[in-house]
Design an enzyme around this catalytic site. Structure first.
Site, PDB file in Angstrom:
ATOM      1  N   ASN A  32      -4.135   6.206  -0.888  1.00 35.83           N
ATOM      2  CA  ASN A  32      -3.663   6.336   0.617  1.00 35.83           C
ATOM      3  C   ASN A  32      -2.816   7.605   0.865  1.00 35.83           C
ATOM      4  OD1 ASN A  32      -4.774   3.956   1.579  1.00 35.83           O
ATOM      5  ND2 ASN A  32      -3.090   2.795   1.068  1.00 35.83           N
ATOM      6  N   GLU A  73      -5.137   0.026  -8.084  1.00 36.63           N
ATOM      7  CA  GLU A  73      -4.304   0.779  -8.588  1.00 36.63           C
ATOM      8  C   GLU A  73      -3.053  -0.022  -9.262  1.00 36.63           C
ATOM      9  OE1 GLU A  73      -4.463   4.405  -5.336  1.00 36.63           O
ATOM     10  OE2 GLU A  73      -3.198   3.008  -4.789  1.00 36.63           O
ATOM     11  N   SER A  85       0.973  -1.166   0.115  1.00 33.09           N
ATOM     12  CA  SER A  85       0.009   0.009  -0.113  1.00 33.09           C
ATOM     13  C   SER A  85       0.799   1.195  -0.055  1.00 33.09           C
ATOM     14  CB  SER A  85      -0.820   0.230   1.235  1.00 33.09           C
ATOM     15  OG  SER A  85      -1.507  -0.915   1.663  1.00 33.09           O
ATOM     16  N   HIS A 133      -2.496  -2.802  -6.539  1.00 34.39           N
ATOM     17  CA  HIS A 133      -2.660  -2.498  -4.977  1.00 34.39           C
ATOM     18  C   HIS A 133      -4.386  -2.585  -5.082  1.00 34.39           C
ATOM     19  CE1 HIS A 133      -3.565   0.536  -1.713  1.00 34.39           C
ATOM     20  NE2 HIS A 133      -3.327  -0.265  -1.465  1.00 34.39           N
TER      21      HIS A 133
END
Ligand code: 3H9
Length: 666
Positions: A484, A446, A413, A434
């Site tokens: 994130n 992602e 992540s 991801h």
């Protein structure tokens, strides 16, 4: 069989005047949307059917992959041009000869409305039907809210129109939305049906009567629909229109529907949702990758059977891949196997999956201890502990025995994928995939490329996403990638708000009112506070001491409050119910004191605009650093990874950036 063109030889609609049953064929790739040319062609063709004494009935069918998938959304930014769809559809219903819809693929929006106005409907078993207009911030605008309840009753119509839910042919048959399923040759079946209807009274949907709901029940339903819409205005408006079908004559109901449709068509909410619709499609096409062939991938290896690894295994098994998942011990493997079985058991219990389908999915997943059994895989994805050295060692090991061309993917992540790739002799074959938790549910993927990732590996990420029915966003390496990274700024701002005077439930309530499904503190409690705590402890030595750091979350963790799983976090949970906890209020107030801040009342509006500004600000930095190619990439991440309400102008739209800069100047 002779074919005459109805709107010029090159027109998208043609009448095939076979006697006694003719066919009107719409051919307007890619999805037979009702552009102005289609509407004009349909109107002319219906008039010809009416006038031609040799034609006794007609079938409306489509060429290509689908029945009409709706009005042409690209025309919505322009002034409506004649003939309007409601008039064309009225002409279909008024036709003096039986008209039967032959439905394959999807009959959506205006396409479903055409079918509703036909005198009968035959569908292929694989077809689906629905009125998804609310997903575009609209109500059906060509009779859908008036004819659907006349065909399937108020309850079912309310459900379909206000949710935009699309139903498969079998359910459509049960509801009465279609009359028959085709047994093989759709057009022939529809022509046979049309022939049966000749000489009988015409079955005009608009002439049917709707049984009204009890007024109290009706207003309770509208209130519930409005509550669930969390600020989106189309669903409640659609509900009111559907309910009006029980009291208004068709023409009056249609006039009211048209007025609402046109009003919503020019609303900001609909513009935002249309932007989202096209962004979701554009995001899968990356400039420069159009002609790059993806690698062939069918056998997937997954290292790590924890929550993420198990979810990823389920996502691949659901999409028909051959999956092998490995762990370091029999015990860890058994735990993963139980986790996967539990997800499928729940799906069977809730009726979302049949027992036979569950067995098939479970058979698609193999389990083994140790990585060596992965040597026949086309792609191996790791979902192990989030530690750079652990991942580098694993990739070094995999690189040593996996054949050339096998793709190595990491589900990290935050970590620097370039450093993971550098541990191998094949950095061109290394990519980040991801997934978002739960990996078998969340749509976003992602696809993270390093400076050395090969183009065909990126293209493979995109094609895998399509097969997994996920929405991919290609980005480059940075801390937290797109989602994130933005989330950490959003959380940071939410914590600043606590120190300055807000309480967790006030921040959550303001953001839920903004349209997020859950506020950041409720989400933290659901996800668990311990993982982020471990990460903060890891990063503590390198944190800039000048940075404003809010330590309330650390104190919660020190008190053993890791969220729902421990019965307490930002809230306390008694009997599973989220409750404001005086312990947290005291902790927040102490934090303000330590910072030397006098607490003040912070309005929901201020909370919303500060959080939105934090998101937009980070999104602009991400664009500036070329982490993604286009603003729409960020918008798609926020909508599909973090529940950013798509009906609001999304973070990178000009409207939002303008609003934020305006509110920051106030
Ligand atoms: C409506 O009907 C209002 C009426 O009630 C009243 C009117 C008065 N228009 O999704 P895909 C394009 S509102 C224009 O990748 P799939 C799409 O952009 C409408 N273009 O394929 C893409 O173009 P490109 C209600 C459209 O197989 C290409 O077609 N209807 C439209 O995964 C392929 O699309 C809907 O909301 C359109 N209506 O899925 C249905 N639809 O290749 C919206 C698609 O250049 N459409 N395109 O990117 C869908 O849900 C899916 O496209 C569908 C096919 C399920 C049909």
């Amino acid at each position: 069989m002779t074919a005459i063109a109805s709107s010029g030889e090159a027109g998208p609609v043609r009448l095939i005047p076979t006697a006694p049953v003719a066919v009107i064929e719409i051919d307007n790739p890619p999805v037979n949307a009702t552009s102005q040319a289609v509407r004009a062609g349909l109107l002319t063709a219906i008039h010809e059917v009416d006038c031609n004494p040799q034609i006794e009935a007609v079938v409306i069918a489509c060429a290509g992959r689908t029945f009409v998938a709706g009005a042409d959304i690209r025309e919505f930014g322009q002034l409506p041009r004649e003939p309007h769809l409601p008039d064309v559809i009225d002409a279909i219903e008024a036709c003096s000869k039986p008209v039967v819809a032959a439905i394959h693929g999807t009959a959506l929006g205006g396409g479903c409305e055409i079918a509703l106005a036909c005198h009968a409907r035959v569908a292929e078993p694989g077809a689906s039907l629905g009125l998804p207009e609310v997903k575009l911030g609209l109500v059906p605008g060509a009779g859908g809210t008036q004819r659907l309840p006349r065909l399937v009753g108020l309850e079912a119509a309310l459900d379909l129109v206000t949710s935009g839910r699309i139903v498969k042919a079998a359910e459509a048959l049960r509801l009465g939305l279609v009359d028959r399923l085709s047994s093989g040759d759709l057009r022939q079946d529809a022509m046979d049906f049309a022939r049966e209807l000749t000489g009988q009274p015409l079955r005009r949907t608009g002439e049917r009567v709707v049984t009204a709901l009890d007024p109290q029940e009706a207003s309770a339903k509208v209130a519930e629909i409005r509550r669930k819409a969390r600020g989106a205005e189309a669903p409640a408006k659609a509900a009111e229109l559907v309910l009006s079908s029980a009291s208004l004559p068709l023409a009056d109901g249609m006039a009211r529907e048209r007025e609402t449709f046109l009003e919503l068509r020019s609303s900001e909410q609909s513009a935002a949702l249309r932007h989202a619709f096209f962004a979701e499609r554009e995001v899968t096409r990356l400039p420069g990758l159009d002609s790059v062939e993806p690698r062939s991938v069918q056998k997937i290896g997954i290292v790590g059977a924890g929550t993420m690894g198990s979810g990823i295994a389920i996502a691949f098994a659901d999409a028909g891949f051959d999956v092998k998942i490995v762990e370091t011990s029999e015990q860890a493997l058994a735990a993963g196997q139980a986790r996967i079985a539990d997800v499928y058991d729940k799906q069977v219990a809730s009726g979302r999956l049949t027992a036979a389908a569950k067995d098939e999915r479970l058979r698609a997943i193999e389990y083994a201890v140790g990585t060596s059994s992965l040597s026949d895989r086309d792609l191996v994805i790791e979902a192990v502990f989030e530690d750079l050295e652990v991942k580098r060692a694993l990739f070094r090991d995999l690189d040593a025995f996996l054949p050339p061309g096998t793709i190595l993917a990491t589900n990290t992540s935050y970590l620097d994928i370039s450093l993971i790739a550098a541990a191998t002799s094949r950095p061109a074959d290394v990519v980040g995939l991801h997934f978002f938790s739960p990996a078998n549910v969340m749509k976003l993927l992602e696809v993270v490329r390093t400076e050395t990732t090969a183009d065909d590996v990126v293209a493979t990420g995109l094609s895998l996403a399509k097969r997994l029915r996920k929405i991919p966003v290609v980005c480059r390496v940075c801390d937290g990638f797109v989602g994130n990274r933005i989330l950490s700024r959003y959380r940071q701002q939410a914590e600043y708000l606590l120190e300055e005077g807000a309480l967790p439930h006030e921040v959550d309530a303001a953001l839920e009112a903004f349209g997020f499904p859950m506020g950041p503190f409720a989400v933290s409690d659901l996800a668990g506070l311990d993982i982020a705590w471990a990460r903060r402890k890891r990063l503590a030595p390198t944190r800039d001491p000048r940075e404003r750091y809010v330590d309330i979350a650390d104190r919660l963790c020190e008190a053993g409050r890791f969220g729902r799983k421990t019965g307490a976090g930002w809230y306390r949970y008694e009997g599973g119910k989220r409750e404001v906890d005086p312990f947290v209020t005291a902790l927040v107030e102490e934090a303000s004191k330590r910072r030397g801040l006098t607490r003040r009342q912070i309005s929901a509006e201020e909370i919303q605009s500060r959080i939105r500004a934090a998101i937009v600000n980070e999104a602009c930095k991400i664009l500036d650093e070329r982490i993604v190619e286009r603003p729409l990439d960020v918008d798609v991440v926020m909508m599909h990874g973090y529940g950013y309400p798509a009906w609001r102008a999304v973070p990178c739209s000009k409207r939002t950036v303008w609003d934020c800069s305006r509110s920051s100047r106030r």
